[in-house]
Motif scaffolding. Structure first.
Motif, short mmCIF file in Angstrom:
data_model
loop_
_atom_site.label_atom_id
_atom_site.label_comp_id
_atom_site.label_asym_id
_atom_site.label_seq_id
_atom_site.Cartn_x
_atom_site.Cartn_y
_atom_site.Cartn_z
N LEU A 147 23.96 -50.24 23.71
CA LEU A 147 25.54 -50.22 23.90
C LEU A 147 25.16 -51.63 25.45
N GLN A 148 24.84 -52.79 24.85
CA GLN A 148 24.43 -53.93 25.52
C GLN A 148 25.91 -54.61 25.60
N GLY A 149 26.20 -55.23 26.90
CA GLY A 149 27.32 -55.47 27.27
C GLY A 149 28.26 -54.95 27.50
N GLN A 150 28.22 -53.28 26.89
CA GLN A 150 29.07 -52.62 28.16
C GLN A 150 28.85 -52.80 29.92
N VAL A 151 29.87 -51.96 30.28
CA VAL A 151 29.82 -51.89 31.91
C VAL A 151 30.56 -50.64 32.38
N VAL A 152 29.24 -49.99 32.76
CA VAL A 152 29.52 -48.21 32.97
C VAL A 152 29.29 -48.01 34.20
#
Ligand code: NCD
Length: 336
Positions: A48-53
């Motif tokens: 999930l690199q670059g995704q924001v949780v």
């Protein structure tokens, strides 16, 4: 994992009421692969690199909040944590505006816990209405649902039956007793849906004030079965797994029990009571535990009986699987 992502079409995970066996198996299979990551020297994958949780917890939580945070970090996502006390909510901002603020900062997945049933659904509906593409993961809403907890319970039970290949079919003919404050428990509701869909025979046990008749309606057309008991012994008889639940004082609006001592005497899970169960019975509890009330301390700490620590470890792996399934399907453009 490729087959699991190929079947995944859910943008949001709000409840398990309409989950199919295929979807439950996809979660179990993905969790099995990702659980291995937690035991490697390099405990991280770039999925999930670059995704924001964003972790938005409007109600107290220890393990669910921390394990979602760790799960997102193990998948290399960027994580933002929200605490209501120190946020603009205390200045009168609505929850929807808080969600939209995070959306404007680039949030891809919002993990939401709220004391009122329905809040994650309401945010998901608004996010869909404005075509945001954001995913909502319900981390526990009021009395309604706690899907990630029930999925980690399902994984822990199935892994107890076959560590190499945990899957729903292992539950056919297995008896699972759920004992405790069922009425106030979103964990019980979610578990009834997933365990009976998977094919287990679920037996609920509690004093009548904590187990209303209405629970019979919960699993009418499931592969497994659901029975209600207002005495503990028939529920425990020959059980393969016993799931105990916390007495949720903060959600009780009336005095529903004579005393905690009396509750422990009638419904507490003790070593003696477990003699009614299968000889290799295992005990689960979602935590936090009221030691000596719903569960005797020596049972909770017994390495051969208790799956409580295993549940916590599996909680990280299951939450990695949920974030992974949603995150990778989003990247493939295969979400509904
Ligand atoms: C449960 C919850 O919050 O619903 N806990 C958890 O998520 N581990 C159960 C509880 O609070 O008793």
């Amino acid at each position: 994992m490729t087959t699991a992502t190929a079947i995944w079409t859910r943008r949001h995970i709000l409840s398990l009421m309409d989950f199919s066996v295929t979807e439950l198996d996809a979660v179990l299979q993905t969790t099995t692969s990702l659980r291995d990551v937690l035991f490697r020297r390099m405990k991280k994958v770039p999925a999930l690199q670059g995704q924001v949780v964003t972790n938005m917890f409007f109600e107290p939580s220890t393990r669910t909040r921390s394990s979602f945070e760790l799960a997102a970090k193990r998948l290399s996502a960027d994580v933002m944590n929200f605490a209501p006390g120190s946020s603009s909510l205390s200045k009168g901002e609505t929850i929807l505006d808080t969600a939209k603020t995070y959306l404007a900062m680039g949030a891809d997945i919002m993990v939401i816990r709220h004391q009122q049933s329905g809040v994650p659904q309401a945010i998901a509906a608004e996010m869909d209405r404005i075509n945001s593409g954001v995913s909502i993961l319900n981390a526990g809403d009021g009395l309604h649902a706690h899907p990630s907890q029930a999925l980690l319970d399902l994984f822990t039970i199935c892994r107890g039956l076959d560590p190499e290949n945990p899957r729903c079919e292992l539950l056919r003919g297995k008896k699972i007793a759920i004992v405790g404050d069922i009425m106030h428990s979103r964990v019980a509701r979610s578990n009834i849906w997933s365990l009976t869909t998977a094919g287990a025979d679920v037996h609920l046990a509690a004093p009548p004030t904590l187990l209303p008749e209405g629970f019979r309606e919960f699993a009418t057309d499931a592969a497994g079965s659901l029975k209600l008991h207002w005495d503990i012994e028939p529920a425990l008889k020959d059980a393969d797994f016993v799931m105990t639940l916390r007495l949720q004082h903060e959600r009780m609006t009336a005095h529903l029990l004579p005393s905690l001592r009396e509750y422990h005497q009638r419904f507490g899970i003790t070593g003696d009571r477990l003699k009614f169960c299968q000889p290799d019975v295992k005990v689960l509890h979602p935590g936090p535990v009221n030691r000596g009330v719903e569960l005797a301390s020596d049972v909770m700490d017994h390495p051969a009986l208790s799956l409580v620590s295993e549940q916590v470890t599996n909680g990280v792996a299951v939450r990695m699987a949920l974030l992974y399934l949603i995150g990778s399907s989003k990247a493939n453009g295969s979400l509904n």
